[in-house]
Design an enzyme around this catalytic site. Structure first.
Site, PDB file in Angstrom:
ATOM      1  CD  GLU A   1      -3.590  -9.672   2.650  1.00 28.54           C
ATOM      2  OE1 GLU A   1      -3.622  -9.258   1.482  1.00 28.54           O
ATOM      3  OE2 GLU A   1      -3.279  -8.982   3.625  1.00 28.54           O
TER       4      GLU A   1
ATOM      5  CB  SER B   1      -0.904   0.024   1.239  1.00 23.99           C
ATOM      6  OG  SER B   1      -1.675  -1.128   1.308  1.00 23.99           O
TER       7      SER B   1
HETATM    8  C1  LIG Z   1      -4.520  -2.656  10.433  1.00 21.57           C
HETATM    9  C2  LIG Z   1      -4.046  -2.545   9.036  1.00 21.57           C
HETATM   10  C3  LIG Z   1      -2.894  -3.189   8.631  1.00 21.57           C
HETATM   11  C4  LIG Z   1      -2.424  -3.083   7.322  1.00 21.57           C
HETATM   12  N1  LIG Z   1      -1.264  -3.687   6.970  1.00 21.57           N
HETATM   13  C5  LIG Z   1      -0.756  -3.525   5.720  1.00 21.57           C
HETATM   14  C6  LIG Z   1       0.505  -4.071   5.360  1.00 21.57           C
HETATM   15  O1  LIG Z   1       1.170  -4.696   6.183  1.00 21.57           O
HETATM   16  N2  LIG Z   1       0.980  -3.864   4.120  1.00 21.57           N
HETATM   17  C7  LIG Z   1       0.277  -3.172   3.189  1.00 21.57           C
HETATM   18  O2  LIG Z   1       0.751  -3.043   2.078  1.00 21.57           O
HETATM   19  N3  LIG Z   1      -0.940  -2.623   3.493  1.00 21.57           N
HETATM   20  C8  LIG Z   1      -1.454  -2.789   4.741  1.00 21.57           C
HETATM   21  N4  LIG Z   1      -2.683  -2.222   5.063  1.00 21.57           N
HETATM   22  C9  LIG Z   1      -3.337  -1.380   4.071  1.00 21.57           C
HETATM   23  C10 LIG Z   1      -4.636  -1.915   3.504  1.00 21.57           C
HETATM   24  O3  LIG Z   1      -4.405  -2.968   2.631  1.00 21.57           O
HETATM   25  C11 LIG Z   1      -5.344  -0.724   2.835  1.00 21.57           C
HETATM   26  O4  LIG Z   1      -5.666   0.199   3.840  1.00 21.57           O
HETATM   27  C12 LIG Z   1      -6.586  -1.135   2.103  1.00 21.57           C
HETATM   28  O5  LIG Z   1      -6.293  -1.923   0.995  1.00 21.57           O
HETATM   29  C13 LIG Z   1      -7.415   0.068   1.677  1.00 21.57           C
HETATM   30  O6  LIG Z   1      -6.667   1.029   0.997  1.00 21.57           O
HETATM   31  P1  LIG Z   1      -6.748   2.575   1.433  1.00 21.57           P
HETATM   32  O7  LIG Z   1      -6.428   2.622   2.872  1.00 21.57           O
HETATM   33  O8  LIG Z   1      -5.930   3.343   0.516  1.00 21.57           O
HETATM   34  O9  LIG Z   1      -8.269   2.962   1.262  1.00 21.57           O
HETATM   35  P2  LIG Z   1      -8.962   3.418  -0.101  1.00 21.57           P
HETATM   36  O10 LIG Z   1      -8.641   2.443  -1.156  1.00 21.57           O
HETATM   37  O11 LIG Z   1      -8.684   4.843  -0.341  1.00 21.57           O
HETATM   38  O12 LIG Z   1     -10.474   3.243   0.308  1.00 21.57           O
HETATM   39  C14 LIG Z   1     -11.297   4.229   0.945  1.00 21.57           C
HETATM   40  C15 LIG Z   1     -12.716   3.687   1.004  1.00 21.57           C
HETATM   41  O13 LIG Z   1     -13.193   3.551  -0.331  1.00 21.57           O
HETATM   42  C16 LIG Z   1     -13.623   2.230  -0.559  1.00 21.57           C
HETATM   43  N5  LIG Z   1     -13.334   1.884  -1.956  1.00 21.57           N
HETATM   44  C17 LIG Z   1     -12.174   2.012  -2.636  1.00 21.57           C
HETATM   45  N6  LIG Z   1     -12.290   1.557  -3.877  1.00 21.57           N
HETATM   46  C18 LIG Z   1     -13.568   1.138  -4.011  1.00 21.57           C
HETATM   47  C19 LIG Z   1     -14.303   0.537  -5.056  1.00 21.57           C
HETATM   48  N7  LIG Z   1     -13.764   0.274  -6.246  1.00 21.57           N
HETATM   49  N8  LIG Z   1     -15.569   0.215  -4.818  1.00 21.57           N
HETATM   50  C20 LIG Z   1     -16.146   0.461  -3.613  1.00 21.57           C
HETATM   51  N9  LIG Z   1     -15.520   1.000  -2.586  1.00 21.57           N
HETATM   52  C21 LIG Z   1     -14.232   1.344  -2.783  1.00 21.57           C
HETATM   53  C22 LIG Z   1     -12.833   1.392   0.407  1.00 21.57           C
HETATM   54  O14 LIG Z   1     -13.493   0.154   0.698  1.00 21.57           O
HETATM   55  C23 LIG Z   1     -12.775   2.292   1.617  1.00 21.57           C
HETATM   56  O15 LIG Z   1     -13.937   2.152   2.370  1.00 21.57           O
HETATM   57  C24 LIG Z   1      -3.160  -2.320   6.378  1.00 21.57           C
HETATM   58  C25 LIG Z   1      -4.340  -1.686   6.784  1.00 21.57           C
HETATM   59  C26 LIG Z   1      -4.776  -1.771   8.091  1.00 21.57           C
HETATM   60  C27 LIG Z   1      -6.037  -1.075   8.489  1.00 21.57           C
END
Ligand SMILES: Cc1cc2nc3c(=O)[nH]c(=O)nc-3n(C[C@H](O)[C@H](O)[C@H](O)COP(=O)(O)OP(=O)(O)OC[C@H]3O[C@@H](n4cnc5c(N)ncnc54)[C@H](O)[C@@H]3O)c2cc1C
Lengths: 396, 372
Positions: free
Chosen positions: A233, A118
């Site tokens: 995963e 991410s």
């Molecule tokens: C506790 C925790 C541990 C993590 N650990 C890791 C890690 O070790 N390594 C790593 O790489 N990442 C990690 N992550 C990151 C995680 O994979 C991302 O936070 C997640 O994939 C969402 O991306 P974002 O935070 O950018 O949210 P965004 O993608 O910006 O999403 C924002 C909102 O929009 C919604 N959304 C986005 N796109 C769509 C769509 N096409 N349709 C409908 N809804 C949508 C999402 O569901 C969310 O509700 C971790 C996250 C958490 C909370």
């Protein structure tokens, strides 16, 4: 060794390991290494790499014998990313040298792994990731920012997704590496979470040097490689065997049993509903495992993660409410950088807050619903504006 | 415990499904609804004589196939998918279920020949209790038996009674609870029913001569066992209904276009269907678990049944309600079969104990008592 190894034979080998390395008298790491070398670490891995090339289901026999003998385990909670994501990806895409170098210390827990996927601008839309990798002789230099990286502060290695070609559409220009977390170009800063602690981090990469021999898959093939990681995963999160009331439901049920003075009729019916749903989900997990054992994996894995997140959240929320006055307190907001995560650990307030992450980490519940709707149910995708444009021209 | 379907079970499913595809299309089911023949007895004959669905879980020594309730559950799934108008629940699951349970008691009076005739589908039977009755309910007292086995009284909202030649009737005799087999001396009045494909009927016994099949504790246990098996296997039917609703909704949304694209490409709808799919995945596991627990008489069966019935009942209703909504106007028409599924799902929610009743039964079993 043929996949026709019998349960008896597996038991015999396990007993042999126990005889040669009495777990009571052997150093923990030494025992784990011996177990790996005996092919009893993950029996579905190939011989020589900690396994025996057996079906996944055969592992249960080994685990039961070892548990009965009080053998140490590899603390899977501490090395979940290595076991669940890095290992299957290395197995599938790694060279022989990579497999030999990485898998043993990964499995024994000597080397912790983290996942540098991410980015601030690329979460759900992971294929938009922009951490730039440029060729430098036999090496690559990577510059960019990663975020939400769990365990980066303990990790020796990372699986890293980079952009190597910005001039082609986003899914095509990515390359996948193993990154050395001790490289001077890697800086890890804690990111505090709603629980008060910092399980995850920001990771800044500034000309981080990676030898080409640490590339997984071809240049430009990073997206396909990442699919293996992500698929595993979801299986890893959803696929564990569990007895009745294991997990959040058990914690809440225990509070319910111990504190009759807190019970109300409304909470009783809610608890029973959640108990039933959790039990049905547990059975679905069992069913999934039985399917995997006969080699017919269903798409149920994504259902497991979706249900697990929602139920953990509703159950932990119920417990805070049940506790009433005590629910107004919190155990400790101190910023800590934990080595392990336990969703059912600490107190009710922590569990409630930590469970919020269950529907975000490893792909959000919304993204899982998209995947189920499109790949399982075959519903048409939304119109896409980003698929065929070079990555560098994408609207940001 | 296997939660999967064996090859034999899949073969059975295939045979039932292809028969129903031929003989039980939604249009023909609908056409039969308001006629004087709500049951398709021709289809029933094929199901019983050619596919042997009524003898599956009946032991071989009683003229059955000696399979198990797991297979019967697979038939329930398929009949549920098609909302097939046949008296399978009342006959094979409830009435035969009560007789088999009575037969296994020490002082059994159930004759092998009676069971054999029912197993072969030669006679159709029903269990003369309200379909809403749940496994832990008090023994009914609305029918009284005299010392020489003459029955008087009534039972309302009985499933499949209209098709029945024989009623298995719980009655209160001079020595307490007893169970009778009755072939004449009763009147059956079909009720206008919510569920068009499994109408209920009111039964009046007016001096009917009954044959005693169990008395005392054995009668109570036999009735309770039949209701428990019924509730557990009804979960399989509910699974079938829910699967049918999801599949037909998905198919429709892939085709139906609005705003220049298939409506199934709108995320608001995709997410609802993904949630439904998730519910069905868990319902399938719960239903399979209950069928298996009942088949092997697992001591945990009461928990498995309460979980399956409270969960699957709600999933079927949710699936049917989504099916109506996501079909838009056409989902509201009499012509489209969605209402047949909705009516079955809603009636099934009441049948053999509501979800709330099953949760109440579950609470003491899993040590989750309510407030005092
Ligand atoms: C506790 C925790 C541990 C993590 N650990 C890791 C890690 O070790 N390594 C790593 O790489 N990442 C990690 N992550 C990151 C995680 O994979 C991302 O936070 C997640 O994939 C969402 O991306 P974002 O935070 O950018 O949210 P965004 O993608 O910006 O999403 C924002 C909102 O929009 C919604 N959304 C986005 N796109 C769509 C769509 N096409 N349709 C409908 N809804 C949508 C999402 O569901 C969310 O509700 C971790 C996250 C958490 C909370």
């Amino acid at each position: 060794m043929s996949p026709a190894v019998t349960v008896d034979e597996l038991r015999r080998r396990t007993q042999e390991l126990l005889k040669a390395h009495d777990p009571q008298a052997t150093d923990r790491l030494e025992f784990l290494r011996a177990r790996f070398d005996a092919g009893l670490a993950w029996v579905h891995f190939p011989e020589g790499l900690g396994g025996l090339g057996l079906p996944r289901a055969a592992q249960a026999t080994v685990d039961a014998e070892l548990e009965a003998a009080g053998a140490p385990d590899n603390e899977p909670g501490r090395i979940g990313i290595g076991l669940g994501m890095a290992a299957p990806t290395i197995l599938r895409y790694g060279t022989d040298a990579q497999k030999r170098r990485f898998l043993r210390p990964l499995w024994t827990g000597e080397e912790v792994w983290c996942q540098l996927f991410s980015e601030p601008g690329a979460g759900s839309d992971l294929a938009a990731a922009g951490a730039r990798a440029r060729r430098d002789g036999d090496d690559w230099l990577v510059t960019g920012q990663k975020v939400w990286t769990s365990s980066a502060h303990n990790a020796r290695w990372a699986i890293l997704l980079t952009r190597t070609d910005p001039d082609v559409p986003k899914h095509q220009g990515m390359t996948y590496f193993v990154c050395d977390m001790t490289d001077p170009g890697v800086e890890v800063r804690p990111l505090r979470q709603i629980t008060g602690e910092a399980e995850f981090n920001e990771v800044f990469l500034t000309d981080a040097r990676i030898p080409d021999t640490h590339r997984l898959g071809d240049v430009g093939e990073g997206w396909q490689v990442a699919q293996t990681t992500l698929m595993n995963e979801r299986v890893a999160i959803g696929g564990r065997a569990a007895p009745r009331e294991a997990g959040m439901v058990g914690v809440v049920a225990q509070t319910w049993r111990e504190r009759p003075e807190l019970r109300t009729h409304e909470l009783h019916d809610r608890l029973l509903r959640l108990w039933v749903e959790w039990e049905a989900l547990r059975l679905a997990g069992d069913r999934l495992r039985q399917q995997l054992a006969v080699g017919a994996p269903g798409p149920e894995g994504s259902a497991m993660k979706l249900g697990f997140a929602s139920l953990s959240q509703r159950l932990s929320a119920l417990e805070v409410e049940l506790l009433a006055d005590e629910g107004l307190r919190y155990d400790d907001w101190t910023l800590r950088r934990p080595e392990t995560v336990d969703f059912t650990g600490r107190e009710a307030g922590y569990r409630y807050l930590r469970a919020k992450g269950n529907s975000i980490e490893g792909g959000t519940s919304e993204i899982l619903r998209n995947i189920i709707a499109e790949r399982v149910l075959g519903l048409p995708s939304e119109p896409r504006v980003d698929k065929d444009i070079p990555w560098k021209d994408l609207p940001r | 415990m296997s939660l999967l379907y064996s090859d034999v079970e899949e073969d059975l499913r295939g045979a039932v499904r292809s028969l129903l595809a031929d003989r039980c299309a939604p249009a023909s089911v609908l056409a039969r609804c308001e006629t004087g023949e709500p049951y398709d007895l021709g289809l029933w004959r094929t199901l019983t004589r050619e596919l042997g669905v009524t003898s599956l879980h009946v032991p071989e020594r009683l003229g059955g196939q000696g399979a198990s309730l797991r297979e019967t559950a697979v038939v329930m799934e398929e009949l549920g998918r098609a909302v097939a108008p046949v008296p399978y629940l009342g006959h094979s699951v409830l009435a035969v279920g009560a007789l088999l349970a009575a037969e296994s008691s020490v002082e059994s009076r159930v004759t092998a020949s009676l069971v054999a005739r029912l197993a072969g589908g030669e006679l159709i039977a029903a269990l003369a209790v309200p379909l809403s009755m749940w496994p832990g309910a008090d023994f009914p007292t609305s029918v009284r038996a005299s010392g020489d086995g003459v029955l008087t009284g009534r039972a309302s909202a009985v499933a499949d009674a209209f098709a029945a030649d024989l009623l298995v009737a719980p009655a209160l005799g001079p020595d307490g609870p007893s169970l009778y087999a009755v072939t004449s001396g009763f009147a059956v009045t079909p009720a206008v029913s919510l569920d068009l494909t499994r109408p209920v009927a009111d039964v009046v016994f007016d001096g009917a001569a009954g044959e005693l099949v169990a008395s005392g504790d054995a009668a109570v246990a036999a009735l309770s066992s039949a209701l428990s098996v019924g509730a557990g296997l009804l979960a399989a039917e509910q699974l079938g209904v829910a699967e049918q609703c999801l599949e037909s909704t998905v198919a429709y949304l892939k085709e139906r276009r609005q705003f220049g694209r298939p409506v199934g490409s709108f995320q608001a709808l995709k997410h609802r269907l993904a949630d439904l799919w998730h519910e069905i995945v868990t319902a399938r596991a719960a239903a399979r678990h209950a069928a298996d627990a009942l088949a092997v008489r697992d001591p945990d069966a009461p928990v498995a049944v309460a979980v399956a019935q409270s969960h699957c009942a709600a999933v079927a209703v949710h699936a049917a309600e989504e099916c109506v909504q996501l079909h838009g106007g056409i989902g509201m028409t009499w012509e489209h079969p969605a209402h047949l599924w909705l009516k079955r799902a809603k009636a099934d929610e009441i049948a053999l104990g509501t979800p709330g009743r099953h949760r109440a039964a579950l609470a003491p079993l899993v040590n989750l008592p309510g407030p005092s």
